[in-house]
Structures are given as structure tokens and as C-alpha cells.
Design a protein around this motif. Sequence first.
Motif, PDB file in Angstrom:
ATOM      1  N   ASN A 190       0.823  -1.208   0.000  1.00 23.70           N
ATOM      2  CA  ASN A 190       0.000   0.000   0.000  1.00 23.70           C
ATOM      3  C   ASN A 190       0.856   1.257   0.000  1.00 23.70           C
ATOM      4  N   LEU A 191       1.976   1.222   0.699  1.00 22.92           N
ATOM      5  CA  LEU A 191       2.874   2.378   0.692  1.00 22.92           C
ATOM      6  C   LEU A 191       3.532   2.558  -0.673  1.00 22.92           C
ATOM      7  N   ILE A 192       3.992   1.454  -1.251  1.00 20.61           N
ATOM      8  CA  ILE A 192       4.653   1.526  -2.557  1.00 20.61           C
ATOM      9  C   ILE A 192       3.690   2.026  -3.637  1.00 20.61           C
ATOM     10  N   LYS A 193       2.401   1.640  -3.540  1.00 20.68           N
ATOM     11  CA  LYS A 193       1.402   2.138  -4.489  1.00 20.68           C
ATOM     12  C   LYS A 193       1.316   3.655  -4.462  1.00 20.68           C
ATOM     13  N   ARG A 194       1.663   4.236  -3.328  1.00 22.73           N
ATOM     14  CA  ARG A 194       1.614   5.684  -3.171  1.00 22.73           C
ATOM     15  C   ARG A 194       2.992   6.320  -3.369  1.00 22.73           C
ATOM     16  N   GLU A 195       3.877   5.567  -4.019  1.00 19.72           N
ATOM     17  CA  GLU A 195       5.217   6.030  -4.349  1.00 19.72           C
ATOM     18  C   GLU A 195       6.043   6.358  -3.107  1.00 19.72           C
ATOM     19  N   ILE A 196       5.808   5.602  -2.050  1.00 20.75           N
ATOM     20  CA  ILE A 196       6.600   5.710  -0.830  1.00 20.75           C
ATOM     21  C   ILE A 196       7.488   4.478  -0.759  1.00 20.75           C
ATOM     22  N   GLU A 197       8.791   4.673  -0.757  1.00 29.42           N
ATOM     23  CA  GLU A 197       9.709   3.537  -0.675  1.00 29.42           C
ATOM     24  C   GLU A 197       9.628   2.901   0.710  1.00 29.42           C
ATOM     25  N   ALA A 198       9.443   1.584   0.732  1.00 23.19           N
ATOM     26  CA  ALA A 198       9.301   0.879   2.007  1.00 23.19           C
ATOM     27  C   ALA A 198       9.933  -0.501   1.907  1.00 23.19           C
ATOM     28  N   VAL A 199      10.551  -0.936   2.995  1.00 23.25           N
ATOM     29  CA  VAL A 199      11.154  -2.261   3.051  1.00 23.25           C
ATOM     30  C   VAL A 199      10.619  -2.981   4.282  1.00 23.25           C
ATOM     31  N   ARG A 200      10.555  -4.309   4.200  1.00 20.01           N
ATOM     32  CA  ARG A 200      10.111  -5.085   5.355  1.00 20.01           C
ATOM     33  C   ARG A 200      11.257  -5.954   5.850  1.00 20.01           C
ATOM     34  N   THR A 201      11.232  -6.211   7.129  1.00 22.76           N
ATOM     35  CA  THR A 201      12.275  -7.009   7.747  1.00 22.76           C
ATOM     36  C   THR A 201      11.663  -7.763   8.913  1.00 22.76           C
ATOM     37  N   ARG A 202      12.487  -8.462   9.693  1.00 26.45           N
ATOM     38  CA  ARG A 202      11.932  -9.242  10.800  1.00 26.45           C
ATOM     39  C   ARG A 202      12.959  -9.373  11.917  1.00 26.45           C
ATOM     40  N   GLU A 203      12.439  -9.732  13.103  1.00 25.43           N
ATOM     41  CA  GLU A 203      13.313 -10.000  14.245  1.00 25.43           C
ATOM     42  C   GLU A 203      12.912 -11.309  14.908  1.00 25.43           C
ATOM     43  N   TRP A 235      10.850   3.899   4.319  1.00 27.40           N
ATOM     44  CA  TRP A 235      10.123   3.443   5.488  1.00 27.40           C
ATOM     45  C   TRP A 235      10.551   2.009   5.791  1.00 27.40           C
ATOM     46  N   VAL A 236      10.643   1.668   7.065  1.00 23.96           N
ATOM     47  CA  VAL A 236      11.031   0.323   7.489  1.00 23.96           C
ATOM     48  C   VAL A 236       9.896  -0.279   8.313  1.00 23.96           C
ATOM     49  N   LEU A 237       9.466  -1.483   7.932  1.00 29.40           N
ATOM     50  CA  LEU A 237       8.422  -2.207   8.646  1.00 29.40           C
ATOM     51  C   LEU A 237       9.016  -3.515   9.145  1.00 29.40           C
ATOM     52  N   SER A 238       8.971  -3.727  10.458  1.00 24.19           N
ATOM     53  CA  SER A 238       9.605  -4.899  11.043  1.00 24.19           C
ATOM     54  C   SER A 238       8.593  -5.810  11.718  1.00 24.19           C
ATOM     55  N   ASP A 239       8.685  -7.099  11.394  1.00 21.01           N
ATOM     56  CA  ASP A 239       7.895  -8.141  12.049  1.00 21.01           C
ATOM     57  C   ASP A 239       8.600  -8.456  13.374  1.00 21.01           C
ATOM     58  N   ARG A 240       8.150  -7.820  14.433  1.00 17.99           N
ATOM     59  CA  ARG A 240       8.683  -7.855  15.790  1.00 17.99           C
ATOM     60  C   ARG A 240       9.850  -6.889  15.960  1.00 17.99           C
ATOM     61  N   PHE A 241       9.968  -6.414  17.202  1.00 14.68           N
ATOM     62  CA  PHE A 241      11.103  -5.560  17.572  1.00 14.68           C
ATOM     63  C   PHE A 241      11.248  -5.641  19.091  1.00 14.68           C
ATOM     64  N   CYS A 242      11.625  -4.554  19.736  1.00 15.06           N
ATOM     65  CA  CYS A 242      11.984  -4.611  21.156  1.00 15.06           C
ATOM     66  C   CYS A 242      10.834  -5.023  22.068  1.00 15.06           C
ATOM     67  N   ASP A 243       9.592  -4.730  21.691  1.00 14.44           N
ATOM     68  CA  ASP A 243       8.463  -5.087  22.553  1.00 14.44           C
ATOM     69  C   ASP A 243       8.301  -6.599  22.682  1.00 14.44           C
ATOM     70  N   SER A 244       8.751  -7.350  21.680  1.00 14.68           N
ATOM     71  CA  SER A 244       8.691  -8.807  21.789  1.00 14.68           C
ATOM     72  C   SER A 244       9.622  -9.310  22.878  1.00 14.68           C
ATOM     73  N   THR A 245      10.821  -8.739  22.969  1.00 16.48           N
ATOM     74  CA  THR A 245      11.729  -9.147  24.037  1.00 16.48           C
ATOM     75  C   THR A 245      11.132  -8.824  25.398  1.00 16.48           C
ATOM     76  N   ARG A 246      10.528  -7.657  25.520  1.00 12.74           N
ATOM     77  CA  ARG A 246       9.910  -7.272  26.796  1.00 12.74           C
ATOM     78  C   ARG A 246       8.749  -8.199  27.143  1.00 12.74           C
ATOM     79  N   ALA A 247       7.964  -8.601  26.134  1.00 14.01           N
ATOM     80  CA  ALA A 247       6.811  -9.470  26.395  1.00 14.01           C
ATOM     81  C   ALA A 247       7.223 -10.917  26.613  1.00 14.01           C
ATOM     82  N   TYR A 248       8.086 -11.443  25.735  1.00 13.95           N
ATOM     83  CA  TYR A 248       8.457 -12.861  25.808  1.00 13.95           C
ATOM     84  C   TYR A 248       9.420 -13.143  26.965  1.00 13.95           C
ATOM     85  N   GLN A 249      10.599 -12.508  26.921  1.00 12.58           N
ATOM     86  CA  GLN A 249      11.616 -12.814  27.935  1.00 12.58           C
ATOM     87  C   GLN A 249      11.391 -12.039  29.230  1.00 12.58           C
TER      88      GLN A 249
END
Length: 226
Positions: free
Chosen positions: A35-48, A100-114
Amino acid sequence: MDTEVDRTQMTAKFITFEGGEGVGKSTQIKRLVANLIKREIEAVRTREPGGTPRAEAIRSFLLQGKSEQWGPSAEAILFAAARLDHVNSMIKPNLESDKWVLSDRFCDSTRAYQGLTGGVPDELIDALETLALNGATPDLTILIDMDPELAFERVRKRAAEDGLNLPPDRYEKENIEWHRRLRRNFLDISRSNPERFVVVDGTQSVSDMESDIWAKVSERFSELAA
């Protein structure tokens, strides 16, 4: 919905997705990037954990359960090591390049899980977060909330449709009460950080959830609705 956005009026944003196992984060990240790319906004996805070769190696070690015998504190340290490399080698360079950077999980996962679920003291979680984030605080965190029993049923159904019979990873094999506690902890984190979090109902259809997320993202970043 297809209005062109004036990118000269925007700065790149860092958006993270959080939630329990099987709630649909990966699917929705792909759709938001599209949806971001359709609006000519460069975006990448990543994961943790992951996102860089070194962090992916730590991911494999963790999810195979090889660190479980060391306890949650050691796992939190490994997650932080992966995150520091991820931030410095992938997240910050892309944001500085106006992507733009979109990440599947980040610091809140460490706080919730561990942290909250695994019992690691807040002092250690806070110290590791300060070190690993290196100033890269998310602009928005999308928590996809769903009853874990429903989420695991969705995972089993998807695996059956795809003909997969994969063994559960380090966290999927925890009992249902552990996952219920995890869900409550994610919700507690979101309530403690209302300026950063939005909560999305994970029981919606994929398309309805996509629309809901886009509405929430557009509301948070008003320039998208221009």
C-alpha cells in the motif's frame, strides 16, 4: 485510497508489528508495504530476530531451542545482540535513505516474551533495550491481538492446506496458558505506551484487517491521507 502523496512533505517512518504466534503479522506487513509503494513511498520489510546475515544466524540458533537451557536472560541478551546488528546494518541505513522500514517484531517482543512472560528483570530488559535500539525507536507499533487458541488453529489449518508438517519452534511449543499470559503482557505494554501503539483485532478477515491497519496508519501519519 490511491491518492498520490507528496513525498517531499514526509520523513521516513519506522513501523513495528507485534503479537503472539500465528496472528497474521507477516501477511499484514507485506500488504502495508504494498500500500505504501502504491503511493510512491519507498518501504522495506524485515523481521526480528533477523534482517541481517548475523542476526539471521542468531535467529536460527534461538528458534531451534538451542539457547533454551541457558534461560530467558541469556535469550534476551542474544536477541539484543541480533537487534543491535539489525538496527545498525539495516534499519538505520534505510531510514537515512528515506525508506520506510516495517519490522515483524522488535523490542516489545523481548519485553513481552523474555521480560514479562519469562521473568527477566525490568532492569536487564531496559539496559539491553537502550544498548540495542541505539536511538531507533519505532514511530508506530501495530499490535495484532487474537486469542492464542484461535491463532494456533489458524496456523494448523494453514499448514494442512500447504501440506506442511513442521515441528513447533522454541515458542510455539509452550503451553496455551503461557501464550495467554503472553497475550495479556502485550496488551499491558500497549496500554503503557498509548502514544506509540495501536491495537488491531486479529479475528478479522485478511482484507478487513488490511483496511483497518491502513486507516490507523493514515490517522497516525496524517500526510498519508492528503
